[in-house]
Design a protein around this motif. Sequence first.
Motif, PDB file in Angstrom:
ATOM      1  N   THR A  68      23.061   4.111  -5.417  1.00  0.00           N
ATOM      2  CA  THR A  68      23.236   4.647  -4.026  1.00  0.00           C
ATOM      3  C   THR A  68      22.637   6.042  -3.969  1.00  0.00           C
ATOM      4  O   THR A  68      22.311   6.673  -5.064  1.00  0.00           O
ATOM      5  N   THR A  69      22.599   6.465  -2.846  1.00  0.00           N
ATOM      6  CA  THR A  69      22.055   7.982  -2.784  1.00  0.00           C
ATOM      7  C   THR A  69      23.105   8.843  -3.330  1.00  0.00           C
ATOM      8  O   THR A  69      22.803   9.893  -4.244  1.00  0.00           O
ATOM      9  N   TRP A  70      24.367   8.590  -3.120  1.00  0.00           N
ATOM     10  CA  TRP A  70      25.167   9.420  -3.722  1.00  0.00           C
ATOM     11  C   TRP A  70      25.537   9.242  -5.181  1.00  0.00           C
ATOM     12  O   TRP A  70      26.003  10.311  -5.554  1.00  0.00           O
ATOM     13  N   GLY A 114      28.292   4.941  -8.403  1.00  0.00           N
ATOM     14  CA  GLY A 114      27.165   4.610  -7.254  1.00  0.00           C
ATOM     15  C   GLY A 114      25.912   3.934  -8.017  1.00  0.00           C
ATOM     16  O   GLY A 114      24.959   4.045  -7.502  1.00  0.00           O
ATOM     17  N   ASP A 157      13.300   4.704 -12.587  1.00  0.00           N
ATOM     18  CA  ASP A 157      13.710   3.577 -11.480  1.00  0.00           C
ATOM     19  C   ASP A 157      14.970   3.255 -11.589  1.00  0.00           C
ATOM     20  O   ASP A 157      15.165   2.078 -12.192  1.00  0.00           O
ATOM     21  N   ASN A 207      22.723  13.576 -11.060  1.00  0.00           N
ATOM     22  CA  ASN A 207      22.056  15.070 -11.180  1.00  0.00           C
ATOM     23  C   ASN A 207      22.709  16.076 -11.218  1.00  0.00           C
ATOM     24  O   ASN A 207      22.648  17.048 -11.841  1.00  0.00           O
ATOM     25  N   ILE A 252      22.846   8.823  -7.311  1.00  0.00           N
ATOM     26  CA  ILE A 252      21.718   9.600  -7.771  1.00  0.00           C
ATOM     27  C   ILE A 252      22.401  11.135  -7.589  1.00  0.00           C
ATOM     28  O   ILE A 252      22.091  11.838  -8.742  1.00  0.00           O
ATOM     29  N   TRP A 253      22.898  11.539  -6.395  1.00  0.00           N
ATOM     30  CA  TRP A 253      23.310  12.817  -6.529  1.00  0.00           C
ATOM     31  C   TRP A 253      24.295  13.239  -7.589  1.00  0.00           C
ATOM     32  O   TRP A 253      24.185  14.284  -8.180  1.00  0.00           O
ATOM     33  N   GLU A 277      18.439   1.775 -10.181  1.00  0.00           N
ATOM     34  CA  GLU A 277      19.042   1.176  -9.102  1.00  0.00           C
ATOM     35  C   GLU A 277      20.569   1.835  -8.732  1.00  0.00           C
ATOM     36  O   GLU A 277      21.638   1.610  -9.642  1.00  0.00           O
TER      37      GLU A 277
END
Length: 173
Positions: A130-132, A39, A126, A138, A134-135, A128
């Motif tokens: 996708t949302t998935w 991602g 910051d 984490n 970043i998930w 770069e």
Amino acid sequence: MKVLPDVPRWARLAAAGAALTNVPSALWRVAIAVGVPVGLAQSEYDQMGAPGLGSLALVALSLVSEAFAFLTLGLVRSWGERWPRWVPCLRGRPVPVLLGTGVAGLGALATSVFGALFVLTSLNADIEATTWGIWLLNIAYAPLLLWGPLLGAVTVHYYRRRTRSWSAPARLP
């Protein structure tokens, strides 16, 4: 690896938990090292030099962190009390309590600080991705927040167990 009879179940579980907290982030780094899409934008891969020479650093970091996490098991196993046979010059000798406690205590402090700093910096990073992505990042790094506290608890138990008096406690009337 012999489990010691005077180690309670909670300490064995905490040591195993501490040893396993690194696995998700190590797998995430190895995935990046071999070019698996997690991602992140291509610019993030390029910045890390992965796949490529940067992959060596990612794999090395994963192996070193896993090795340090594995050492937690020594606090509840026999090789944390007596040096293993394969350690030259020290084999069979007792591991000094303050050495084991000091190294583990510093490790607990360092991993607690690292976990807290990672959370603070990742909130403002910051990256770069996708949302998935970043998930996934984490989820892979969240277990590291437990490494310091689990290691700290096992370290305190190790110290208390190794320094306690072997005489039976006095009974109150």
